[in-house]
Design an enzyme around this catalytic site. Structure first.
Site, short mmCIF file in Angstrom:
data_model
loop_
_atom_site.label_atom_id
_atom_site.label_comp_id
_atom_site.label_asym_id
_atom_site.label_seq_id
_atom_site.Cartn_x
_atom_site.Cartn_y
_atom_site.Cartn_z
CG ASP A 266 -2.25 0.60 1.03
OD1 ASP A 266 -2.30 1.83 0.86
OD2 ASP A 266 -3.27 -0.12 1.01
CG HIS B 250 -5.14 3.98 1.34
ND1 HIS B 250 -4.81 2.68 1.04
CD2 HIS B 250 -6.42 4.15 0.92
CE1 HIS B 250 -5.85 2.07 0.47
NE2 HIS B 250 -6.84 2.96 0.37
CG ASN C 166 -13.45 2.15 -3.96
OD1 ASN C 166 -13.90 1.12 -3.46
ND2 ASN C 166 -12.35 2.75 -3.52
CB SER D 96 -9.16 0.77 0.21
OG SER D 96 -8.68 0.97 -1.09
#
Length: 583
Positions: A143, A176, A267, A338
């Site tokens: 990530d 994130h 998404n 996520s």
């Protein structure tokens, strides 16, 4: 060589005796003691209670109005009182004299904001925590990196890598990846912040994304790095529309090395999962809102394998992360697939901690245990909605592993030193004497009729004196437990194994079974020694029972039971001598 064999089987016999002893779970706290008077022995309970009151200066009381039939009484007392009562004459008229342990409600984590984590409640994580918290499993978070914010201080980390800047330190400047890592393994039960799913697992931070995203080449290298450095689970809360052979090859490489790979479906509210979630060997995760519906943004349809909480505008997923605007730690709510993917990665870590499973087996467990949605024509949910508790139970179902055996040792008190100083040795001694006695009888008989020691004889000595004790205390889901009590009982105890009583069955606690074996096997030159060994073992077993705790159906617990057991012990020994006598 024969001496080594003899010593080895002697150790096995002692181990069988040790395994049969139920142990004293001496780790609990108590301030009172349970007296369970036997129903099969006529006794003046009031007289016994008066004697206890006078000797120990206590006031015995019936536990409740429902305890009258079972004669269960409670007395105040500590460990010293417990040992005194166990060594008094009360042991002859009671079934149990044991601590009245204090139990408490099983409480959720003490993290103050855990109550706000609707997502963890929705996946039934507390049931999973009853079995495992993910210890021993490493989860790679591929990530934006991971920064060890205060609520990750107690979380274990292993070496990662920053493929964006080509350095070992893979810190997060976006927030994130830290948020994702928090869902997987936020420090839990630390009295601070929020909780994580597999909070005893290790996090491997791998940075492949920056403020503007990241390249397929870096992601592929991150996957290979994770697989080569011991990650059992990979989480990728990232994706895009472009297909890449390099990335697919890296995924296949990690999968073939036994790595579970979880990825977010995307998404865009599109009827197709994104890459890398679309690739074979990857479990693709769509997102749910707090009501269990498909989140408005979540991709669905082709490629979606399972659904997990991802949040919405009304109810986001809260974890401790980095505020990208200030760079400071903050509790922030995010939403997206996520956020859904790390829920599945965390549960995958719990499954891996529960047994040696291949990636395919982990995927099957996750999907089979999910909560099914009957009406799902557009495949919003894949196999169903993630259920951590059901997944771990399915992973554990039917297994007897070293962890189960270790738990059995722990729960029965064997790993607690206080066990050995809490009356355990006194109760264990008869079992050891039975094993020792069988060998002693064999030595005595050998003086009259010399014979060669053999595996058949040794096996009979162990079987007769101590029984097959190694399965006692184990539990296997969905199976009746009486067969294990049968296998965990010595030969004279077999008649009571189903009910678990303490009185011996006179048909089994006698010369009958050894006599039957001798008659059946006497003509076989090897097997007859098993019958002879069994007769000697039963002789030792009955002899010890006759002295230590005589209790026979229909004969009570007095001299009559002792005489019955003693006579049958002599008959067993005599039978063994006759069978061993040269023709």
């Amino acid at each position: 060589m024969k001496k080594l064999l003899l010593f080895g089987l002697f150790v096995v016999g002692l181990w069988f005796a040790l395994a049969n002893f139920k142990g004293l779970a001496a780790t609990g706290q108590f301030d009172s003691i349970i007296l369970d008077f036997r129903e099969d022995v006529p006794v003046q309970i009031e007289r016994e209670l008066a004697a206890i009151a006078q000797q120990y200066h206590v006031n015995p009381r019936i536990n409740s109005e429902f305890s009258q039939t079972d004669h269960i009484y409670i007395v105040k007392g500590d460990k010293q009182t417990l040992q005194s009562l166990r060594h008094s004459e009360l042991k002859d008229v009671t079934e149990y004299i044991e601590p009245n342990y204090l139990y408490s409600a099983l409480t959720p984590p003490n993290d103050p904001d855990y109550s706000k984590q609707w997502n963890l409640h929705n996946i039934n994580v507390e049931q999973a925590w009853d079995e495992t918290k993910g210890a021993g499993v490493t989860v790679a978070v591929i990530d934006t990196g991971v920064t060890q914010v205060p609520d990750l201080k107690q979380t274990k980390f292993v070496k990662g890598y920053d493929f964006v800047s080509d350095r070992v330190e893979a810190t997060d400047d976006v927030g994130h990846g830290t948020h994702v890592a928090g869902t997987i393994a936020q420090s839990t039960n630390n009295g601070f912040g929020v909780a994580g799913i597999a909070y005893e697992a290790k996090i491997m931070p791998i940075k492949v994304l920056g403020q503007g995203g990241g390249t397929v080449a870096d992601i592929a290298e991150g996957i290979r790095f994770a697989a080569d450095n011991g990650a059992q689970v990979i989480n990728m809360s990232l994706g895009g529309p472009g297909e890449s052979s390099l990335l697919e090859e890296a995924i296949k490489y990690a999968y073939n090395k036994g790595t579970v790979i979880i990825a977010a479906a995307g998404n865009e509210n599109r009827n197709s999962a994104s890459y890398p979630a679309r690739y074979p060997n990857v479990l693709s995760v769509s997102a749910l809102d707090a009501a269990g519906n498909k989140a408005p943004y979540s991709n669905f349809g082709a490629g979606v394998d399972i659904a997990a909480p991802g949040g919405s505008e009304d109810a986001k997923i809260v974890q401790h992360t980095i505020d990208p605007s200030t760079g400071e730690p903050a509790f922030l709510g995010f939403q997206g697939t996520s956020m859904a993917a790390p829920h599945v990665a965390g549960v995958a870590a719990l499954i891996k901690a529960s047994g040696e499973y291949s990636p395919e087996e982990v995927y099957n467990i996750l999907q089979q245990s999910s909560r099914k949605i009957q009406e799902d024509p557009l495949n919003h949910f894949g196999a169903g909605q993630l259920d951590a508790g059901a997944a771990v139970q399915l992973a554990l179902k039917g297994q007897i592993t070293f962890k189960d055996f270790f738990r059995w040792l722990r729960d029965n008190g064997y790993l607690n030193l206080r066990f050995w100083f809490d009356g355990g040795v006194v109760a264990l001694a008869p079992k050891i004497i039975m094993v020792l006695g069988s060998y002693l009888l064999a030595f005595l008989m050998r003086n009259y009729f010399p014979f060669a020691w053999s595996w058949s004889l040794f096996s009979g000595l162990v079987a007769g004196s101590s029984g097959l004790f190694f399965l006692r205390g184990f539990y296997i889901f969905d199976l009746p437990q009486w067969p294990f009590r049968v296998l965990g009982s010595s030969i004279p105890e077999l008649g009571n194994a189903v009910q678990g009583g303490i009185s011996l069955n006179p048909l089994f606690a006698s010369v009958l079974i050894p006599a039957g074996l001798v008659l059946l096997l006497l003509g076989h030159p090897v097997a007859k020694w098993f019958a002879i060994g069994t007769a000697l073992g039963v002789a030792s077993c009955l002899g010890v029972y006759a002295v230590v705790s005589p209790a026979v159906w229909g004969l009570g617990t007095g001299w009559l039971a002792s005489a019955f057991l003693g006579v049958n012990a002599l008959l067993c020994f005599g039978l063994a001598r006759l069978a061993a006598k040269p023709a």
